[in-house]
Scaffold this motif. Structure first.
Motif, PDB file in Angstrom:
ATOM      1  N   ILE A  43       0.848  -1.203   0.000  1.00 31.43           N
ATOM      2  CA  ILE A  43       0.000   0.000   0.000  1.00 31.43           C
ATOM      3  C   ILE A  43       0.883   1.252   0.000  1.00 31.43           C
ATOM      4  CG2 ILE A  43      -1.723   1.321   1.300  1.00 31.43           C
ATOM      5  CD1 ILE A  43      -2.869  -1.425   2.206  1.00 31.43           C
ATOM      6  N   ARG A  71      -4.645   0.796  -5.132  1.00 30.93           N
ATOM      7  CA  ARG A  71      -3.728   1.213  -4.065  1.00 30.93           C
ATOM      8  C   ARG A  71      -2.945   0.072  -3.430  1.00 30.93           C
ATOM      9  NH1 ARG A  71      -7.523   5.700  -1.082  1.00 30.93           N
ATOM     10  NH2 ARG A  71      -7.727   7.092  -2.868  1.00 30.93           N
ATOM     11  N   GLU A 130      -8.495  -7.608   2.976  1.00 28.26           N
ATOM     12  CA  GLU A 130      -9.764  -7.477   3.678  1.00 28.26           C
ATOM     13  C   GLU A 130     -10.008  -8.544   4.738  1.00 28.26           C
ATOM     14  OE1 GLU A 130     -10.099  -4.405   2.828  1.00 28.26           O
ATOM     15  OE2 GLU A 130     -12.254  -4.533   2.506  1.00 28.26           O
ATOM     16  N   ASN A 135     -10.882  -6.835   7.817  1.00 27.37           N
ATOM     17  CA  ASN A 135     -11.789  -5.688   7.727  1.00 27.37           C
ATOM     18  C   ASN A 135     -13.224  -6.094   7.430  1.00 27.37           C
ATOM     19  OD1 ASN A 135      -9.562  -4.078   8.055  1.00 27.37           O
ATOM     20  ND2 ASN A 135      -9.233  -3.812   5.864  1.00 27.37           N
ATOM     21  N   ILE A 192     -16.483  -4.831   9.147  1.00 29.92           N
ATOM     22  CA  ILE A 192     -17.117  -3.526   8.904  1.00 29.92           C
ATOM     23  C   ILE A 192     -18.435  -3.701   8.128  1.00 29.92           C
ATOM     24  CG2 ILE A 192     -16.816  -1.218   7.900  1.00 29.92           C
ATOM     25  CD1 ILE A 192     -13.708  -1.755   8.365  1.00 29.92           C
ATOM     26  N   LEU A 235      -8.835  -1.569  10.195  1.00 28.00           N
ATOM     27  CA  LEU A 235      -9.528  -0.711   9.221  1.00 28.00           C
ATOM     28  C   LEU A 235      -8.853  -0.846   7.856  1.00 28.00           C
ATOM     29  CD1 LEU A 235      -9.788   2.501  11.441  1.00 28.00           C
ATOM     30  CD2 LEU A 235     -11.525   0.760  11.140  1.00 28.00           C
ATOM     31  N   PRO A 236      -9.578  -0.509   6.786  1.00 28.06           N
ATOM     32  CA  PRO A 236      -8.943  -0.595   5.460  1.00 28.06           C
ATOM     33  C   PRO A 236      -7.837   0.447   5.299  1.00 28.06           C
ATOM     34  CG  PRO A 236     -11.218   0.190   5.282  1.00 28.06           C
ATOM     35  CD  PRO A 236     -10.992  -0.123   6.706  1.00 28.06           C
ATOM     36  N   ASP A 237      -6.607  -0.021   5.382  1.00 27.28           N
ATOM     37  CA  ASP A 237      -5.436   0.868   5.347  1.00 27.28           C
ATOM     38  C   ASP A 237      -5.327   1.671   4.062  1.00 27.28           C
ATOM     39  OD1 ASP A 237      -4.435   0.246   7.818  1.00 27.28           O
ATOM     40  OD2 ASP A 237      -3.332  -1.503   7.103  1.00 27.28           O
ATOM     41  N   TYR A 238      -5.922   1.153   3.002  1.00 24.58           N
ATOM     42  CA  TYR A 238      -5.773   1.780   1.687  1.00 24.58           C
ATOM     43  C   TYR A 238      -6.728   2.946   1.471  1.00 24.58           C
ATOM     44  CZ  TYR A 238      -9.627  -1.457   1.126  1.00 24.58           C
ATOM     45  OH  TYR A 238     -10.786  -2.141   1.324  1.00 24.58           O
ATOM     46  N   LEU A 239      -7.640   3.183   2.429  1.00 18.84           N
ATOM     47  CA  LEU A 239      -8.567   4.318   2.296  1.00 18.84           C
ATOM     48  C   LEU A 239      -8.080   5.487   3.151  1.00 18.84           C
ATOM     49  CD1 LEU A 239     -12.128   2.684   2.502  1.00 18.84           C
ATOM     50  CD2 LEU A 239     -10.888   3.344   0.456  1.00 18.84           C
ATOM     51  N   THR A 240      -8.494   6.692   2.764  1.00 12.95           N
ATOM     52  CA  THR A 240      -8.194   7.829   3.624  1.00 12.95           C
ATOM     53  C   THR A 240      -9.276   7.879   4.703  1.00 12.95           C
ATOM     54  OG1 THR A 240      -9.536   9.338   2.324  1.00 12.95           O
ATOM     55  CG2 THR A 240      -7.226   9.154   1.688  1.00 12.95           C
ATOM     56  N   LEU A 273      -3.969   8.529   4.488  1.00 12.97           N
ATOM     57  CA  LEU A 273      -4.333   7.103   4.470  1.00 12.97           C
ATOM     58  C   LEU A 273      -4.396   6.585   5.902  1.00 12.97           C
ATOM     59  CD1 LEU A 273      -2.157   5.514   1.630  1.00 12.97           C
ATOM     60  CD2 LEU A 273      -4.606   5.830   1.598  1.00 12.97           C
ATOM     61  N   LEU A 306      -3.475   3.894   6.940  1.00  8.91           N
ATOM     62  CA  LEU A 306      -2.186   3.224   7.156  1.00  8.91           C
ATOM     63  C   LEU A 306      -1.218   4.084   7.962  1.00  8.91           C
ATOM     64  CD1 LEU A 306      -0.337   0.796   6.014  1.00  8.91           C
ATOM     65  CD2 LEU A 306       0.409   2.469   4.355  1.00  8.91           C
TER      66      LEU A 306
END
Lengths: 523, 270
Positions: free
Chosen positions: A281, A314, A374, A377, A380, B89-94, B133, B135
């Protein structure tokens, strides 16, 4: 006392390494399928060797060269692995390195553990050996001699790998790495003789361990007496690697080890998955930040698809697919060049072969990356009021889109360059991406829940590939028939319709099954 | 009579032969801060995961806001917000993208997503991180983001498993303020915690569970009476007394299991 400690460390290492297999019977079953999956090709290869050996005008020198090239390949892999230095798992650091266990005892335990751990993955070599020896009717004493020679050689490789890894960690000298790289290149250089008869360097001219071993083995096969030079040569290399091993095992290298934050290579814990994905990432997020998740999406399915696209951008999934096809384009170009120079090489057949192989691997890559990203995750969406079946639908549509769109672009470009009709390759891509994505996603989600999540990804991937391959038999059969019968585009278009309908039918079936599984996931 | 928003009746759950819940009964009322307490392995996280739909119970019934979660597995979730013990949490999202995603999957209209997102980003002092991010954010920040995501749809019930771990004292104070504000608005907070002093000051009522059973529940006064440790006893003293007492039937049960063999006890209500 000392051997007890070595045995205890050995047992611990083995238990940790195979921990994920012990956690579920499914993992063991999949490992068995994986192990058995190699057998047909191993037996086929054994038949090939047997017929080559039994040829009346067999070129023994050529066989020595070829076998030496293969053995050199193994040596090079070992040297390349040693380049990264000595590594240890986290539990080794906290449990063993902080105890009074000496480096030598640890290394002896590691040596036997490495050997045991490699067995489930290197077994085809032993099966191949057994099958070949049996079909050639080699006498038991010679068979035993060959077997012990191979084991002796494997020990030599392990001594070398461990010693060079530690030397690399201890001294961190560039010249040491450079020397190893030069040795790898020199080891592989004589293999070029197989491609060009004019190449002057031959394994038989070099005092290389692979030359000694291959000559020794082939002499046994042809019931010729072994040369003293080969025995002395092999023994010298063995003594050298053992001496090096004894020398480095006396050094305290524990502080110089690079730690691997996993329990074993099959560790599927959250921390490990996060660590693995964090790196990618970090690399790919910069380019991916050009696109953002827009709040304005009207349809929820579209929004979820966009979110997954963003993830693929990403976390490097999209890049991997694109890179994969760049390699294919390069291979195709080389094939085309060699085809134009020599005899009529069926470029179209190569084209079809590469596409069918690649387009089966791409869905697996995409789905595996999703699992890594995922894995932890999923709570969620599962704790929201969203029907989880919508997630599986969005995922599948995305995977099918990427797995077919990227190769389709490549195929269209290549078909223009090489003046090939893109129809059949495009149908092949569509069918494999639809079937491959649906089966891969289905199996990955089936193994997502609490009970089966310890199953290593590569085993799930193996089972998915097998299932996809079986379900794609109609596609492959029709494609091969069409290629060899040189059917025209009109007939190809006609046979493409039932193929696509069949693929969509498979997709709908697995989408339903995936939906049933996703609503029952326990995390 | 107070409205029950969460009701567990005779809930059983086993993992690989280990009985995590043994006929758990629990009631949480509207407008209270309810604390679920218990030693390690008591079944707190299992209970919470069953309520939020991440685990399926083997037997029993759970009602959330009058929804039977077995009959209607999705509908009730629009009334709950959840923050797990280990937040992933999804690390790739802001940060901003994640809150949009959380709002969207909970069916929140775009305008409200924007409004609440800005509110919580400001409240948690994450304004300069909104386009970063996930991350790159610290553990405490991630915990705050998870709480913001759990609040984005303004749920009636907020369920949190160990919500204060990894959050600095100022952050903890802010979260407690949020809880108190929500309770004033008639919302319910359900927390699981090991921090007994925090639970004593924060919760209106608590339940102490041990070995998958509800040992005692009520406000501090009820528990003091029940445990007979005196009216000045702290929640910690009450907890230790009740969990110590609760061990006794388990010891007897172990002896009985040894006598009858393990299979003789499977599925038996203790």
């Amino acid at each position: 006392m000392s051997s007890n400690i070595i045995l205890d460390i050995y047992k611990l290492k083995i238990k940790v390494f195979f921990g994920s297999f012990r956690a579920s019977k499914t993992s063991l079953a999949l490992l068995a399928i994986y192990a058995l999956g190699f057998l047909p090709s191993v037996f086929g290869f054994s038949l090939m060797i047997t017929s080559a050996v039994k040829q009346e005008n067999a070129n023994i020198d050529l066989y020595v060269e070829n076998l030496a090239a293969v053995i050199s390949g193994f040596i090079s892999v070992i040297l390349l692995l040693a380049l990264r230095g000595c590594t240890a798992y986290e539990y080794e650091q906290s449990l063993i390195f902080t105890s009074p266990v000496t480096p030598r005892k640890f290394l002896f335990a590691s040596l036997f553990a490495d050997l045991t751990e490699s067995l489930p993955f290197t077994h085809p070599i032993f099966v191949l050996f057994g099958a070949t020896v049996y079909s050639l009717g080699i006498e038991p004493p010679s068979t035993l001699m060959m077997f012990f020679l191979i084991i002796f050689f494997i020990f030599m490789l392990l001594f070398l790998k461990i010693s060079l890894s530690i030397l690399n960690s201890l001294y961190k000298r560039l010249w040491l790495k450079a020397m190893m790289l030069v040795f790898v290149i020199l080891s592989l250089l004589p293999a070029l003789a197989g491609f060009s008869t004019g190449f002057p360097l031959r394994y038989s001219l070099l005092p290389h361990p692979s030359t000694f071993l291959s000559r020794f083995l082939i002499n046994i096969v042809y019931s010729k007496s072994s040369q003293l030079m080969d025995i002395i040569g092999l023994l010298s290399y063995f003594i050298f690697s053992l001496a090096l091993f004894m020398f480095v095992s006396g050094k305290n290298f524990f502080q110089h080890v690079t730690y691997i934050p996993f329990v074993s290579p099959f560790d599927t814990s959250m921390r490990v998955q996060t660590l693995k994905m964090e790196r990618t990432i970090k690399t790919f997020s910069r380019t991916g930040m050009v696109f953002t998740l827009n709040i304005e999406s009207k349809s929820l399915l579209g929004f979820l698809m966009k979110k997954e696209m963003l993830r693929m951008l990403r976390d490097g999934s999209l890049f991997s697919v694109a890179f994969f096809y760049i390699i294919m384009t390069v291979v195709m170009s080389f094939t085309s060049i060699s085809g134009r120079q020599g005899a009529e090489v069926p470029i179209y057949a190569f084209f079809i072969f590469f596409i069918s192989t690649y387009s089966l691997i791409v869905p697996l890559m995409l789905v595996s990356n999703w699992r890594f990203s995922e894995f932890e995750n999923i709570w969620i969406p599962l704790t929201s009021c969203l029907d989880p079946r919508l997630i599986s639908k969005a995922l599948l549509y995305d995977f099918m889109l990427i797995a077919s769109l990227v190769p389709a672009v490549v195929v269209l470009i290549l078909s223009v360059i090489f003046s090939i009709s893109p129809l059949l390759p495009l149908v092949l891509i569509s069918s494999t991406s639809i079937v491959g994505s649906s089966t891969n996603l289905y199996l990955m989600i089936k193994f997502f829940g609490k009970k089966r999540r310890s199953t290593p990804s590569f085993l799930i991937g193996w089972a998915s590939m097998l299932l996809s391959g079986l379900l794609l038999i109609p596609t492959y059969v029709l494609t091969i028939l069409s290629t060899y019968l040189k059917l025209n585009d009109a007939i190809n278009a006609f046979i493409s319709i039932p193929l696509l309908i069949y693929s969509i039918f498979i997709m709908r079936y697995f989408l339903k099954k995936t939906g049933e599984n996703i609503i029952n996931i326990e995390v | 009579m107070m409205d029950r928003v969460i009701e567990l009746l005779d809930v059983w759950k086993a993992y690989d032969g280990v009985q995590a819940l043994r006929g758990l009964n629990l009631e949480v009322y509207k407008g209270e801060i309810f604390g679920l307490l218990g030693p390690n392995g008591a079944g707190k996280t299992t209970t919470i995961k069953i309520i939020v739909g991440l685990l399926k119970m083997d037997r029993g019934s759970v009602r959330v806001n009058n929804f039977d979660i077995f009959e209607e597995p999705y509908g009730y979730k629009k009334f709950i917000g959840y923050v797990p013990e280990s937040v992933s949490l999804p690390d790739y999202l802001t940060l901003e993208e994640f809150l949009i995603y959380s709002g969207k999957i909970r069916g929140v209209p775009n305008e409200q997503i924007r409004e609440r997102m800005n509110h919580y980003i400001n409240l948690f002092e994450l304004t300069d991180k909104r386009r970063a991010l996930i991350l790159s954010l610290s553990r405490g920040m991630r915990q705050k983001i998870a709480i913001a995501a759990a609040l984005i749809h303004d749920p009636d019930i907020l369920i949190l498993d160990e919500p204060f771990i990894g959050i600095d004292p100022a952050g903890q104070h802010m979260i407690k303020e949020i809880f108190n504000e929500r309770v004033k608005d008639g919302k319910t907070i359900f927390i699981s915690t090991h921090m007994l002093d925090t639970a004593e000051r924060l919760c209106n009522r608590v339940a102490i569970i041990h070995n998958g059973q509800n040992v005692a529940s009520g406000d501090l006064k009820n528990l003091q009476q029940l445990s007979e440790v005196g009216e000045n006893a702290t929640l910690e003293e009450v907890f230790l007394k009740l969990t110590e007492e609760a061990k006794e039937p388990i010891i007897e049960e172990t002896a009985e299991r040894k006598r009858r063999g393990f299979l003789g006890l499977i599925g038996r209500k203790i």
